[in-house]
Every structure is written in structure tokens, then in C-alpha cells.
Design an enzyme around this catalytic site. Structure first.
Site, PDB file in Angstrom:
ATOM      1  NE  ARG A   1     -24.007   6.420  -3.388  1.00  0.00           N
ATOM      2  CZ  ARG A   1     -25.216   5.883  -3.645  1.00  0.00           C
ATOM      3  NH1 ARG A   1     -25.474   4.638  -3.303  1.00  0.00           N
ATOM      4  NH2 ARG A   1     -26.141   6.590  -4.247  1.00  0.00           N
TER       5      ARG A   1
ATOM      6  CE1 TYR B   1      -4.499   7.636  13.439  1.00  0.00           C
ATOM      7  CE2 TYR B   1      -6.886   7.560  13.182  1.00  0.00           C
ATOM      8  CZ  TYR B   1      -5.668   8.169  12.938  1.00  0.00           C
ATOM      9  OH  TYR B   1      -5.627   9.313  12.189  1.00  0.00           O
TER      10      TYR B   1
ATOM     11  CG  ASP C   1      -5.919  -0.214  11.995  1.00  0.00           C
ATOM     12  OD1 ASP C   1      -5.064  -0.374  11.100  1.00  0.00           O
ATOM     13  OD2 ASP C   1      -6.336   0.912  12.349  1.00  0.00           O
TER      14      ASP C   1
HETATM   15  C1  LIG Z   1      -3.964   6.816   9.999  1.00  0.00           C
HETATM   16  C2  LIG Z   1      -4.558   5.649  10.665  1.00  0.00           C
HETATM   17  C3  LIG Z   1      -5.940   5.434  10.648  1.00  0.00           C
HETATM   18  C4  LIG Z   1      -6.908   6.401  10.010  1.00  0.00           C
HETATM   19  O1  LIG Z   1      -6.787   6.426   8.626  1.00  0.00           O
HETATM   20  P1  LIG Z   1      -7.085   7.725   7.692  1.00  0.00           P
HETATM   21  O2  LIG Z   1      -6.689   7.252   6.346  1.00  0.00           O
HETATM   22  O3  LIG Z   1      -6.236   8.832   8.220  1.00  0.00           O
HETATM   23  O4  LIG Z   1      -8.525   8.031   7.843  1.00  0.00           O
HETATM   24  C5  LIG Z   1      -6.415   4.287  11.256  1.00  0.00           C
HETATM   25  N1  LIG Z   1      -5.593   3.408  11.861  1.00  0.00           N
HETATM   26  C6  LIG Z   1      -4.264   3.599  11.918  1.00  0.00           C
HETATM   27  C7  LIG Z   1      -3.408   2.582  12.604  1.00  0.00           C
HETATM   28  C8  LIG Z   1      -3.700   4.722  11.328  1.00  0.00           C
HETATM   29  O5  LIG Z   1      -2.385   4.899  11.398  1.00  0.00           O
END
Ligand SMILES: *Cc1c(COP(=O)(O)O)cnc(C)c1O
Length: 398
Positions: free
Chosen positions: A51, A103, A175
């Protein structure tokens, strides 16, 4: 010769992880061990428990840190695990400022989980810098961006938001799922932490769920490292390996998909059933100039608006190529319906307010032949007319 003399396309294949130093293997070995023998209780080796650190995961973390040009990378069991861990840098009484069409899962985390821990939030249209500036409070600790945004592909001026954040002593998180480091490097623009749903373009084949965080400086790297180990939502070694394999073809996949997306967006904007196409590759897109300045391309995701739910249903019933599903960034094209899928956790009134209407569809363009996709979408859209005429005729005959 130092590897940074080469381009991204080459670095993605030939990096520090491309050859195993011990054996010469050209694929990173998968180390299943969860614990590591220690020679001496006074001095532990580099690894003690998986971990906290595992050589396979470390190879992936080094690779992504290198591609994003950050100081350290961290791999998590999903994008949401990475994002949620990042939010754990916040404490009770703190405030976070967030892109309004963030998201859906991030929206849920902020509104339904962080709120229970006394962490406050405001959603703003991040493309409007005045709104950003006027919503920063004395307790704002993080400004959270998603650009291009999901599903409306709105563009935030990263450098301008970073400037506002720095002036107010806030961190910036971004993101980068839609762009990947191939098209956008937020850390170079001053962002503190980049987050990824690596499930999407980075892994690329709809077969790995994974998340990544990449720190732009030592201060945040230390905090995320501590939280990754404390919370423990690390990525398993098999998935680390699959993700590294996916990343090797990122350049060729995303380049091809982006070119196809441009052709499809052009086709859609000329179809009479399509009321609007959101694609940052169009010169009339409000964020076009910003996108050209801060990214290497518009990417492979677009959204378009039909009249309403009935038109969406007709199209979905007739298209044959794209899978109809949540998710994006895969070898297969994926058509999704944000109102009922990615943004279903958002109350309808909030959705409508953000422009995520019942006629909006999102298309993530894959690696199929673009002409086949255009024909398929065209045939599906043509059915809207037939269906409408049939209904009109039926109504007329009553
Ligand atoms: C899919 C997505 C997430 C979440 O990711 P997971 O891998 O599904 O947990 C976050 N941000 C964006 C822009 C996404 O498309």
C-alpha cells in the site's frame, strides 16, 4: 543523450521504465508481493508494504509524473479515488470553488460527502473570470477546474485562474481526463495538482478502472503521498501494468481519434436535426483562442444538441457503430446521454441551468473509420425526420 531531448511521442515509449534494470525485460514486471523482506530492523529497504509502495505501481507513477512534467505521480483504484483523496487535503471550515459543469461523480462527492465534513463549496462558470474572482472567500483553499468541461466542452483559461488562485493563497486542482498530457500540461501553467480518470484515454480500451494524481510541487506531493497511504485506495498491480501498456499507444490513438472528431463535428454542425455542436476545435467556439493557447488540440470528445428526448431516442435506436454507454476515451466510439448517465446525480433543475438538457448527447470518438461513423450517424439522424413525419401523419388522420 537525455531523454527530454526527444518528443512526447518518443518519450511515451522510451522512458525510465521501458527496460527493467534487473533483467532487461522490455515490459515492467508485475510484482504481486504485498510485503518485502527487510534485512535489518534499523534500516528498512525502499519497499516494505505494497500500500505504501510497490515497484510496479512506482513504475506507472514515475511514467505519468514524467509525461505531465510533475514532481511525483500517484496511482489510485479509480478516478474518483484520486479526486476524493485530493479533496482530503481540505479540512473542516475550508471552502472549494468548482467548475459548474464538473463531472457528475465529482459533483456528488462535493455536494453529498464533503458537505458532511464541514467543507463548503461554490460552483461557478469557470470561463467567467469575474465570477471566479468574486466567489473566492477568505477560507477558499482550492480552485477546482475541469477543462474542457464535461459535457459542454467549455474552456477555462488555466493561467488566468492560476493567477487568481496564487493571489489569494489557494491551490489549483485540474481534472485533465479529456486532454491527457499529450494535449495539455496544466502543471506547466502553474496548476498544483493534476487529476485523471485514467479509465478513459490513458488506459484507452474500456478495460481498466484507474485514477492518477500528479503533483506540481513538493509541498502537495508530500500531502498526497501521505493521504494515498492513509486512505489506501491504491491501484492494483495488474491494473498498473495494463495502464502502462495503454499509455504506450496514447499518442497514436488520441491523434487519430481527434482527427476523426473534427470531421464528425463538421458533419454534425451541417445536419438540420442538430441544433448545436460543442467542440473546441471550431473557431467560433467561445473558448477557441484560449484552447489554442493552452492545449495542443481540441481532443476527441464533442457534444451536440437535438431537439429533445424523443429525437435522442430515435437516434439511439438506429445508430449501429458507437456503443451507447457511460465513459469515454476508448478505442470504440461511445455515445452517451449526460442527462440520464454521467449527470443523473445532478438535480434536473441544476442540469437544465447548466445547459445539460434532455436533447444533449456526448460523443467520444474512437478508432473506427470516420466515414463509417458519419454515415451511421447520418442514417440515424435521417430517421428523426421519418419518425416525425409518421407521427405528424398519424396526428393528421385523426
Ligand atoms: C470518468 C471521469 C471521472 C471519474 O473517474 P472514474 O475512473 O470513473 O472513477 C472523473 N472525471 C472525468 C472528467 C471523467 O470523465
Amino acid at each position: 543523450m537525455s531523454k527530454d531531448k526527444f518528443t512526447f511521442q518518443t518519450n511515451i515509449i522510451h522512458n525510465a521504465q521501458s527496460v527493467d534494470r534487473q533483467t532487461g525485460a522490455v515490459s515492467v514486471p508485475i510484482h504481486h508481493a504485498t510485503t518485502f523482506h527487510q534485512d535489518d530492523f534499523d534500516q528498512f529497504g525502499k519497499y516494505d508494504y505494497s500500500r505504501s509502495g510497490n515497484p510496479t505501481r512506482e513504475a506507472l507513477e514515475e511514467a505519468i509524473a514524467n509525461l505531465e512534467e510533475g514532481v511525483k505521480g500517484f496511482a489510485f483504484s479509480s478516478g474518483m479515488a484520486a479526486i476524493s483523496t485530493a479533496f482530503m487535503t481540505l479540512s473542516k471550515g475550508d471552502h472549494v470553488l468548482v467548475s459548474e459543469d464538473v463531472y457528475g461523480g465529482t459533483y456528488r462527492m462535493i455536494t453529498e460527502v464533503l458537505s458532511r465534513f464541514g467543507i463548503d463549496h461554490s460552483f461557478v462558470d469557470m470561463t467567467d473570470l469575474h465570477q471566479v474572482a468574486t466567489n473566492i472567500r477568505s477560507n477558499t483553499k482550492v480552485i477546482y477546474m475541469e477543462t474542457p468541461s464535461n459535457p459542454l466542452l467549455k474552456i477555462t483559461d488555466i493561467e488566468a485562474v492560476v493567477k487568481l488562485a496564487k493571489a489569494n493563497g489557494c491551490w489549483t486542482f485540474l481534472d485533465n481526463t479529456f486532454m491527457t498530457p499529450l494535449l495539455q500540461k496544466p502543471l506547466k501553467l502553474g496548476v498544483d495538482l493534476v487529476l485523471h480518470s485514467a479509465t478513459k484515454f490513458l488506459a484507452g480500451h474500456s478495460d481498466v478502472l484507474a485514477g492518477l494524481a500528479i503533483a506540481g510541487n513538493e509541498a502537495i506531493a508530500e500531502k498526497i503521498g501521505f493521504l494515498q497511504n492513509s486512505f489506501g485506495a491504491v491501484l492494483g498491480v495488474q491494473d498498473c501494468w495494463l495502464l502502462m501498456r495503454g499509455i504506450k499507444t496514447l499518442h497514436v490513438r488520441l491523434k487519430e481519434s481527434s482527427e476523426s472528431a473534427y470531421k464528425i463535428a463538421r458533419f454534425l454542425e451541417n445536419n438540420r436535426h442538430v441544433e448545436q455542436v460543442n467542440y473546441p476545435g471550431f473557431s467560433y467556439h467561445p473558448g477557441f483562442e484560449t484552447q489554442v493557447r493552452q492545449a495542443e488540440g481540441p481532443g476527441a470528445v464533442l457534444s451536440f444538441r437535438l431537439k429533445g428526448e424523443e429525437e435522442v431516442r430515435t437516434l439511439l435506436e438506429h445508430v449501429k457503430i458507437p456503443v451507447f454507454a457511460v465513459s469515454l476515451g476508448a478505442v470504440e466510439s461511445i455515445l452517451s446521454y449526460p442527462a440520464k448517465m454521467s449527470h443523473a446525480s445532478m438535480p434536473p433543475a441544476e442540469r437544465e441551468k447548466r445547459g445539460i438538457t434532455d436533447g444533449l448527447l456526448r460523443l467520444s470518438v474512437g478508432l473506427e473509420n470516420p466515414e463509417d461513423l458519419i454515415k451511421d450517424l447520418g442514417d440515424g439522424l435521417a430517421k428523426i425526420k421519418e419518425v416525425r413525419e409518421y407521427h405528424d401523419k398519424a396526428a393528421g388522420s385523426i
